[in-house]
Motif scaffolding. Structure first.
Motif, PDB file in Angstrom:
ATOM      1  N   GLU A 224     -17.648   5.897  21.669  1.00  0.00           N
ATOM      2  CA  GLU A 224     -16.196   5.802  21.461  1.00  0.00           C
ATOM      3  C   GLU A 224     -15.879   5.560  19.994  1.00  0.00           C
ATOM      4  O   GLU A 224     -14.959   6.173  19.436  1.00  0.00           O
ATOM      5  N   GLY A 225     -16.635   4.666  19.366  1.00  0.00           N
ATOM      6  CA  GLY A 225     -16.397   4.356  17.962  1.00  0.00           C
ATOM      7  C   GLY A 225     -16.533   5.565  17.066  1.00  0.00           C
ATOM      8  O   GLY A 225     -15.748   5.758  16.122  1.00  0.00           O
ATOM      9  N   ARG A 226     -17.534   6.403  17.365  1.00  0.00           N
ATOM     10  CA  ARG A 226     -17.761   7.600  16.538  1.00  0.00           C
ATOM     11  C   ARG A 226     -16.677   8.660  16.735  1.00  0.00           C
ATOM     12  O   ARG A 226     -16.492   9.531  15.883  1.00  0.00           O
ATOM     13  N   GLU A 227     -15.955   8.598  17.836  1.00  0.00           N
ATOM     14  CA  GLU A 227     -14.919   9.587  18.140  1.00  0.00           C
ATOM     15  C   GLU A 227     -13.525   9.187  17.651  1.00  0.00           C
ATOM     16  O   GLU A 227     -12.597  10.001  17.701  1.00  0.00           O
ATOM     17  N   MET A 228     -13.387   7.957  17.181  1.00  0.00           N
ATOM     18  CA  MET A 228     -12.048   7.439  16.912  1.00  0.00           C
ATOM     19  C   MET A 228     -11.325   8.140  15.773  1.00  0.00           C
ATOM     20  O   MET A 228     -10.095   8.270  15.796  1.00  0.00           O
ATOM     21  N   ASP A 229     -12.040   8.597  14.775  1.00  0.00           N
ATOM     22  CA  ASP A 229     -11.371   9.315  13.680  1.00  0.00           C
ATOM     23  C   ASP A 229     -10.621  10.534  14.211  1.00  0.00           C
ATOM     24  O   ASP A 229      -9.509  10.841  13.780  1.00  0.00           O
ATOM     25  N   LYS A 230     -11.235  11.216  15.166  1.00  0.00           N
ATOM     26  CA  LYS A 230     -10.615  12.404  15.748  1.00  0.00           C
ATOM     27  C   LYS A 230      -9.325  12.042  16.480  1.00  0.00           C
ATOM     28  O   LYS A 230      -8.287  12.705  16.308  1.00  0.00           O
ATOM     29  N   TYR A 231      -9.367  10.974  17.270  1.00  0.00           N
ATOM     30  CA  TYR A 231      -8.176  10.582  18.037  1.00  0.00           C
ATOM     31  C   TYR A 231      -7.084  10.016  17.124  1.00  0.00           C
ATOM     32  O   TYR A 231      -5.892  10.244  17.356  1.00  0.00           O
ATOM     33  N   LEU A 232      -7.497   9.309  16.097  1.00  0.00           N
ATOM     34  CA  LEU A 232      -6.517   8.773  15.148  1.00  0.00           C
ATOM     35  C   LEU A 232      -5.863   9.901  14.351  1.00  0.00           C
ATOM     36  O   LEU A 232      -4.649   9.879  14.094  1.00  0.00           O
ATOM     37  N   ALA A 233      -6.666  10.899  13.947  1.00  0.00           N
ATOM     38  CA  ALA A 233      -6.106  12.038  13.196  1.00  0.00           C
ATOM     39  C   ALA A 233      -5.091  12.791  14.043  1.00  0.00           C
ATOM     40  O   ALA A 233      -4.064  13.250  13.530  1.00  0.00           O
ATOM     41  N   ARG A 234      -5.361  12.904  15.323  1.00  0.00           N
ATOM     42  CA  ARG A 234      -4.436  13.588  16.224  1.00  0.00           C
ATOM     43  C   ARG A 234      -3.084  12.874  16.269  1.00  0.00           C
ATOM     44  O   ARG A 234      -2.050  13.483  16.474  1.00  0.00           O
ATOM     45  N   LEU A 235      -3.111  11.551  16.019  1.00  0.00           N
ATOM     46  CA  LEU A 235      -1.877  10.774  16.036  1.00  0.00           C
ATOM     47  C   LEU A 235      -1.323  10.555  14.623  1.00  0.00           C
ATOM     48  O   LEU A 235      -0.446   9.720  14.403  1.00  0.00           O
ATOM     49  N   GLY A 236      -1.879  11.291  13.645  1.00  0.00           N
ATOM     50  CA  GLY A 236      -1.355  11.226  12.283  1.00  0.00           C
ATOM     51  C   GLY A 236      -1.951  10.147  11.420  1.00  0.00           C
ATOM     52  O   GLY A 236      -1.450   9.881  10.329  1.00  0.00           O
ATOM     53  N   GLU A 237      -3.041   9.523  11.895  1.00  0.00           N
ATOM     54  CA  GLU A 237      -3.705   8.464  11.131  1.00  0.00           C
ATOM     55  C   GLU A 237      -5.005   9.008  10.567  1.00  0.00           C
ATOM     56  O   GLU A 237      -5.995   9.180  11.294  1.00  0.00           O
ATOM     57  N   VAL A 238      -5.004   9.322   9.293  1.00  0.00           N
ATOM     58  CA  VAL A 238      -6.185   9.885   8.649  1.00  0.00           C
ATOM     59  C   VAL A 238      -6.797   8.837   7.738  1.00  0.00           C
ATOM     60  O   VAL A 238      -6.113   8.204   6.933  1.00  0.00           O
ATOM     61  N   ARG A 239      -8.117   8.671   7.852  1.00  0.00           N
ATOM     62  CA  ARG A 239      -8.814   7.696   7.012  1.00  0.00           C
ATOM     63  C   ARG A 239      -8.791   8.154   5.559  1.00  0.00           C
ATOM     64  O   ARG A 239      -9.053   9.329   5.245  1.00  0.00           O
ATOM     65  N   ASN A 240      -8.479   7.208   4.659  1.00  0.00           N
ATOM     66  CA  ASN A 240      -8.426   7.548   3.231  1.00  0.00           C
ATOM     67  C   ASN A 240      -9.842   7.624   2.643  1.00  0.00           C
ATOM     68  O   ASN A 240     -10.723   6.891   3.024  1.00  0.00           O
TER      69      ASN A 240
END
Length: 232
Positions: free
Chosen positions: A216-232
């Protein structure tokens, strides 16, 4: 000098007198209240003795009887025969009978968890949720799983708010990599379904931060990006 010696000699006498006076007061108090004191002492003895007797002659034998009684139900459960595990086969008891007869034992409480799982597997979601939410186990992972499965049952019933609550309860109950990220992720997905994307983002970030090595932890960037949250 004589006066000083005389005062020093008087001191122990005064102390002894005060001590003796204190003893007399204690004796007076006892004799005036001995009935109450004796009853209180008797109650303490009875409670201690009763607890010992209960544990030895009632609790322990009941635990053994419950363990013997639940044996076949556990076998049926392991075979995915949930109806037989739940209600028995006519010759052997199921989890419901063990729970009814020995609910005060550890095995009886665990039977409540198993019965709740059986109901959910059989599609009787409300019955399953009722048992799982009232289950109280000593094992943190099993307790977290009970809350999480209750969340599944509520989602099946269309009770999204209750489902979210129990997913979050499961995810935060035990801080481990086995159950916590799974149920926090389910809570996030349910929050998205309920239109609460901002709350879902917070849970996804929590999973990414606390459990980065899990699936789950490794997949979170994908789910966050889908909601407009992109890691800087």
């Amino acid at each position: 000098m004589t006066e000083t010696t005389h005062k020093a000699a008087d001191a122990p006498v005064t102390k002894d007198f005060q001590l003796q006076d204190s003893v007399h007061k204690a004796e007076d108090f006892y004799y005036k209240n001995k009935n109450v004191i004796n009853i209180a002492l008797l109650v303490i003895v009875v409670v201690i003795g009763g607890t010992f007797a209960y544990n030895k002659f009632i609790k322990a034998p009941n635990e053994k009887k419950a363990q013997d009684m639940v044996f076949h139900a556990q076998q049926y459960f392991e075979q995915d025969s949930f109806k037989l595990a739940l209600n028995g086969d006519g010759n052997n008891y199921g989890f419901i009978q063990v729970l009814d007869k020995y609910s005060s034992t550890k095995t009886g409480q665990l039977s409540k968890y198993y019965a709740g799982v059986c109901y959910v597997k059989l599609g009787e979601f409300q019955k399953g949720a009722d048992l799982l939410t009232s289950f109280s186990g000593g094992d943190q992972i099993v307790q977290a799983m009970a809350y999480g499965l209750a969340g599944d049952a509520y989602m099946e019933l269309g009770k999204t708010s209750d489902g979210i609550d129990y997913y979050k309860k499961a995810g935060h109950y035990s801080d481990n990599e086995l159950t916590a990220p799974i149920y926090l992720f389910r809570a996030g997905m349910a929050l998205e379904k309920a239109g609460k994307s901002a709350d879902a983002v917070e849970l996804y970030k929590e999973i990414r931060t606390k459990y980065p090595q899990t699936n789950e932890g490794r997949e979170m960037d994908k789910y966050l990006a889908r909601l407009g949250e992109v890691r800087n």
